[in-house]
Write a protein that holds these residues in place. Sequence first.
Motif, mmCIF file in Angstrom:
data_model
loop_
_atom_site.group_PDB
_atom_site.id
_atom_site.type_symbol
_atom_site.label_atom_id
_atom_site.label_comp_id
_atom_site.label_asym_id
_atom_site.label_seq_id
_atom_site.Cartn_x
_atom_site.Cartn_y
_atom_site.Cartn_z
ATOM 1 N N ILE A 1 0.814 -1.218 0.000
ATOM 2 C CA ILE A 1 0.000 0.000 0.000
ATOM 3 C C ILE A 1 0.849 1.271 0.000
ATOM 4 O O ILE A 1 0.312 2.373 -0.080
ATOM 5 C CB ILE A 1 -0.964 0.044 1.207
ATOM 6 N N GLY A 2 2.167 1.120 0.085
ATOM 7 C CA GLY A 2 3.047 2.280 0.020
ATOM 8 C C GLY A 2 3.764 2.565 1.326
ATOM 9 O O GLY A 2 3.257 2.246 2.411
ATOM 10 N N ARG A 3 4.971 3.159 1.196
ATOM 11 C CA ARG A 3 5.785 3.456 2.373
ATOM 12 C C ARG A 3 5.140 4.549 3.233
ATOM 13 O O ARG A 3 5.094 4.439 4.458
ATOM 14 C CB ARG A 3 7.177 3.926 1.960
ATOM 15 N N VAL A 4 4.653 5.611 2.603
ATOM 16 C CA VAL A 4 4.144 6.764 3.343
ATOM 17 C C VAL A 4 2.874 6.411 4.111
ATOM 18 O O VAL A 4 2.720 6.768 5.285
ATOM 19 C CB VAL A 4 3.890 7.948 2.387
ATOM 20 N N ARG A 5 1.967 5.718 3.459
ATOM 21 C CA ARG A 5 0.712 5.363 4.121
ATOM 22 C C ARG A 5 0.966 4.440 5.313
ATOM 23 O O ARG A 5 0.364 4.605 6.387
ATOM 24 C CB ARG A 5 -0.237 4.685 3.134
ATOM 25 N N THR A 6 1.856 3.480 5.145
ATOM 26 C CA THR A 6 2.187 2.571 6.243
ATOM 27 C C THR A 6 2.819 3.325 7.405
ATOM 28 O O THR A 6 2.534 3.042 8.580
ATOM 29 C CB THR A 6 3.142 1.473 5.759
ATOM 30 N N LEU A 7 3.662 4.300 7.094
ATOM 31 C CA LEU A 7 4.302 5.108 8.134
ATOM 32 C C LEU A 7 3.260 5.826 8.979
ATOM 33 O O LEU A 7 3.344 5.860 10.214
ATOM 34 C CB LEU A 7 5.256 6.112 7.482
ATOM 35 N N GLN A 8 2.260 6.398 8.339
ATOM 36 C CA GLN A 8 1.211 7.108 9.070
ATOM 37 C C GLN A 8 0.430 6.173 9.990
ATOM 38 O O GLN A 8 0.179 6.493 11.160
ATOM 39 C CB GLN A 8 0.252 7.765 8.081
ATOM 40 N N ILE A 9 0.062 5.019 9.464
ATOM 41 C CA ILE A 9 -0.731 4.057 10.242
ATOM 42 C C ILE A 9 0.025 3.615 11.489
ATOM 43 O O ILE A 9 -0.520 3.572 12.601
ATOM 44 C CB ILE A 9 -1.106 2.840 9.375
ATOM 45 N N THR A 10 1.307 3.288 11.328
ATOM 46 C CA THR A 10 2.077 2.754 12.452
ATOM 47 C C THR A 10 2.345 3.811 13.521
ATOM 48 O O THR A 10 2.356 3.502 14.716
ATOM 49 C CB THR A 10 3.404 2.154 11.955
#
Length: 431
Positions: free
Chosen positions: A95-104
């Motif tokens: 789903i992408g690096r940036v989106r995963t960063l936000q979720i975590t």
Amino acid sequence: MTMTDPNQRIERAEIEDTSLLAFYRDMNAPERRTFWACAAGWALDGMDFMIYPLVIGTIIALWKVDAGSAGLAGTVTLLASAIGGWLGGYLSDHIGRVRTLQITIIWFSFFSLVCAVVQNFEQLLIARAVLGLGFGGEWAAGAVLMGEAIRPQYRGRAVGSVQSGWAVGWGLAVLSQAILFSALPAETAWRWMFVIGALPALLVFYIRRSVTEPEIAAEARAKYAASGNRPALWEIFSGPILKTTILASLMATGCQGGYYAVTFWVPQFLTKERHLSIVGSTGYLSTLIIGSFIGYLTGAWLADRIGRRNLFLIFSIGAMAVVLLYTQLPLTNEVLWVLGFPLGFFASGYFSGVGAFLTELYPTRLRGSGQGFCYNFGRGIGALFPFLVGTLSATTSLANAIAMFAVVAYALFFIAAFALPETRGRVLHAD
């Protein structure tokens, strides 16, 4: 070009300017926004993790918890972060690096707040475990994001400089401890420490507005989405990539096991065996943190100057030597205060090369999964060290327990790093 084919030529960029800040001078605006977002994220990540070791003495006294059980909470957090890092890395490939960063980031910030309101040690143990899932995923997504956003000739210094944010976060945690434990009773101050650990959630607003997905990652996802050939979760354990995964996982185990054996228990070592007060130990921890910060920056420079492997080999030997000096010699508190600097320097500086190194070991389609698994496998096994040190300290001194597990870990780090290839300057492709 993909590393899954060992016969392909590895393309490398020439590293002409090896000064520490060359990467930042040459960055464009999107690269700088990514750099500061990841640096801030890692600093707040470090602050959040180091809060628990700083309040562990209060938890032990307040809830009558033995040292082994108290260490278990740190171990559970790291074990959960190992799972979270692997899943977070895999998610970032999909789903992408940036989106995963936000979720975590939102995940571990929320559960830091939960830690602030728990009513007993069992609840704290569960909350720290769930928090660990986001804690591990944040590193996996952020490290890959930085590794892909920065050009190969600057990757070691840029990723390493982001790593120095951990020392900043550690410093913020110690400063918060000094202020809160001076102003509030201990049974209340530790809860406010965890409230402060929720601050990373605010960073998400900046990331959403300012940070974009690396082109190489977006291109790779578009390719395998069009072909239907999506990377499988277990693909990093197949073919010629398996050897890389095994060795990198062992290397990550050694470097993190040593780090956690030292940093998790040093605050308790200073108060229990050197008989310093919580506030009195702040100066000793400050020296350790300053050494850690300088170590990160030096490691970032050396990663591009002498290569990732040489950095690991030199610093693992240095860490073993200083840990033995710090814990085994009958030193005065003044000498111990001075030794805090080289202890922080060698026990932290090698991390500056780890993110770039793992990024360069894997092809883009597997980079999140591979990097997330190896680093967090090491974190998971290294997570046993706080528990084992605490358990062993029941039969020997805490100093001996720290030394024993740290030396074993750094020796493993040295051996695994020696067996892996040098990756300095490796050009990444959308493979």
